[in-house]
Design an enzyme around this catalytic site. Structure first.
Site, PDB file in Angstrom:
ATOM      1  NE  ARG A 181      13.408 -42.075   5.736  1.00 46.08           N
ATOM      2  CZ  ARG A 181      14.271 -43.013   6.154  1.00 46.08           C
ATOM      3  NH1 ARG A 181      14.867 -43.788   5.273  1.00 46.08           N
ATOM      4  NH2 ARG A 181      14.535 -43.160   7.444  1.00 46.08           N
TER       5      ARG A 181
ATOM      6  CD  GLN B 193      10.504 -38.564  15.470  1.00 50.32           C
ATOM      7  OE1 GLN B 193      10.106 -37.408  15.625  1.00 50.32           O
ATOM      8  NE2 GLN B 193      11.361 -38.891  14.532  1.00 50.32           N
TER       9      GLN B 193
ATOM     10  CE  LYS C  19      17.022 -41.903   9.968  1.00 51.52           C
ATOM     11  NZ  LYS C  19      16.332 -40.857  10.755  1.00 51.52           N
ATOM     12  CB  SER C  20      14.163 -46.351  14.490  1.00 51.30           C
ATOM     13  OG  SER C  20      13.523 -45.517  13.563  1.00 51.30           O
TER      14      SER C  20
ATOM     15  N   GLY D 289      15.448 -35.400  13.899  1.00 53.65           N
ATOM     16  CA  GLY D 289      14.223 -35.225  14.665  1.00 53.65           C
ATOM     17  C   GLY D 289      14.069 -36.280  15.741  1.00 53.65           C
TER      18      GLY D 289
ATOM     19  CE  LYS E 222       7.917 -38.800   8.901  1.00 55.05           C
ATOM     20  NZ  LYS E 222       8.473 -39.631   9.980  1.00 55.05           N
TER      21      LYS E 222
ATOM     22  CG  ASP F 152      10.442 -42.704   7.824  1.00 57.60           C
ATOM     23  OD1 ASP F 152       9.987 -41.547   7.797  1.00 57.60           O
ATOM     24  OD2 ASP F 152      10.945 -43.208   8.843  1.00 57.60           O
TER      25      ASP F 152
ATOM     26  NE  ARG G  34      12.802 -45.926  19.491  1.00 54.53           N
ATOM     27  CZ  ARG G  34      12.578 -45.114  18.481  1.00 54.53           C
ATOM     28  NH1 ARG G  34      13.512 -44.933  17.560  1.00 54.53           N
ATOM     29  NH2 ARG G  34      11.425 -44.458  18.372  1.00 54.53           N
TER      30      ARG G  34
ATOM     31  NE  ARG H  40      10.853 -37.329   4.019  1.00 57.36           N
ATOM     32  CZ  ARG H  40      11.310 -38.175   4.934  1.00 57.36           C
ATOM     33  NH1 ARG H  40      10.512 -39.110   5.436  1.00 57.36           N
ATOM     34  NH2 ARG H  40      12.564 -38.102   5.348  1.00 57.36           N
TER      35      ARG H  40
END
Length: 429
Positions: free
Chosen positions: A389, A169, A22-23, A94, A343, A316, A27, A347
């Protein structure tokens, strides 16, 4: 939506490749959009968060073609982006809003960002503050801490900024703004965080200096499009690593998964707990990201203490680690994980309450969790709380429950793993 999960003496066996990271997917689209020329992306994550990033750049005038997991971005450079005619809606992402605030801070027009109910509660001041120090004009609720946020493009000046929290981030937002700023921008980390932004700058032909915890970029750089292969997301693979370790008579192999050292804390923790696991590192993706194959088998685990500089490398994965800990011998303590509170949900509380509804004894603390081991889980009702998650953690927990689990808001899982239940069925068959 509610999904009923019920299994009788399940075991998980087989090979699979999890969706793209995902990250890195976020990008790749961002860098491709502000680069010169065409960027092709393979094994892109089709999750809702990453699709929100694509939607934002289309509104900024970028042509993006998507055919499943193959994406072609027709980059326009920073100067070619155009003012959006509507609000940029990041949905639940986010990563999208925090990185976009940095990437777009130096553009000569105004734009407004919004998101869903979860984003509306998440703090943005940690990004807004340093960007304002660079000259960005950002306004919004609670003095720019909450969306909707309006960004008025302005000239930026490089700064030296020491991160008060270990956050990739925040680091990335400042570095991305630094690419357009006058002079040099330096970020000093307190603990090493995931370095996908640094690797991506280099992959697109940019210059970046990494000296220990000091990361610097100079302004005025021009990036060039290219090809990016997105490895499998280790944060998604973590759920199968956990399942393979705790579900009796299981053996799972995950292929082409990202093994960036800033992301492999889950592997270190499982090894520390005694997991029977093989990790084979391949030659890499060609864009600086390590990639490989992991095989894990059911084994007797023992509790451990998790804290300190490993936390950013597995932040995560803590929800699924907490589930693993309920099956280990002895107590597990997770500390220094305050970041879990900001998050998609808090969490720390979500893990304790929702696994608690299935019979787990987990005590939340100010900065983590205390988890008792060798616990039996029961069926019942549990809620993802719209956190992908948490939803996947509860789904894996259902494999150990003595009765059916009714999972509320199961559709949140599509944020990062749209094919999760299909892959679960494949491993069960």
């Amino acid at each position: 939506m509610v999904r009923r999960l019920e299994f009788t003496q399940p075991s998980l066996k087989g090979k699979l490749e999890v969706p793209g990271d995902k990250s890195i997917s976020h990008r790749a689209v961002m860098f491709g959009s502000v680069a010169e020329g065409v960027t092709t992306i393979s094994h892109f994550l089709e999750g809702e968060d990453c699709l929100s990033t694509i939607d934002c750049f289309r509104k900024l005038g970028v042509t993006i073609e998507q055919n499943g997991t193959d994406v072609k971005v027709h980059g326009k450079g920073f100067a070619g982006l155009t003012a959006p005619n509507e609000v940029l809606d990041v949905g639940n992402s986010g990563t999208s809003i925090r990185l976009l605030l940095g990437l777009l801070a130096g553009l000569p027009f105004e734009m407004t960002f919004t998101g869903d109910e979860s984003i509306a509660k998440r703090p943005m001041k940690r990004v807004v503050g340093p960007l304002r120090q660079m000259g960005a004009q950002i306004s919004g609720r609670d003095d720019g801490n909450l969306v909707p946020l309006t960004l008025k493009g302005s000239a930026l000046t490089g700064i030296e900024y020491k991160l008060p929290v270990a956050s990739a981030q925040v680091k990335s937002a400042i570095l991305l703004a630094g690419l357009q700023a006058d002079g040099e921008t330096t970020v000093i980390e307190k603990e090493r965080t995931r370095d996908h932004t640094e690797k991506m700058i280099q992959s697109f032909g940019g210059e970046i200096s990494v000296d220990g915890m000091r990361i610097s970029v100079r302004g005025g750089q021009t990036l060039q499009g290219g090809h990016i292969y997105v490895p499998g997301d280790i944060s998604s693979a973590a759920f199968w690593l956990a399942a393979g370790a705790i579900v009796p008579d299981s053996e799972i192999t995950i292929e082409s998964v990202g093994l960036n050292p800033t992301r492999t804390g889950i592997i270190d923790v499982l090894r520390e707990m005694g997991a029977d696991m093989d990790v084979i590192l391949d030659k890499g993706t060609g864009s600086g990201e390590e990639i490989g194959t992991i095989t894990i088998r059911h084994s007797q685990l023992h509790g451990t203490t998790i804290g300190g500089d490993i936390i950013p490398r597995l932040i995560d994965e803590i929800p699924i680690i907490a589930l693993v800990a309920t099956q280990a011998k002895g107590q597990t303590i997770i500390k220094n994980a305050e970041e879990l509170k900001v998050k998609e949900t808090n969490r720390i509380d979500a893990i304790a309450t929702q696994l608690g509804r299935l019979g787990a004894v987990i005590t939340p603390t100010e900065d983590g969790l205390i988890i008792e081991g060798e616990q039996s889980l029961r069926g019942g009702k549990a809620d993802s709380l719209t956190d992908h998650r948490i939803g996947m953690t509860l789904s894996i927990a259902s494999l150990l429950a003595d009765g059916p689990v009714e999972l509320e808001n199961e559709d949140a899982i599509s944020v990062s793993y749209p094919s999760f239940f299909e892959d679960l069925d494949r491993l069960l068959s």
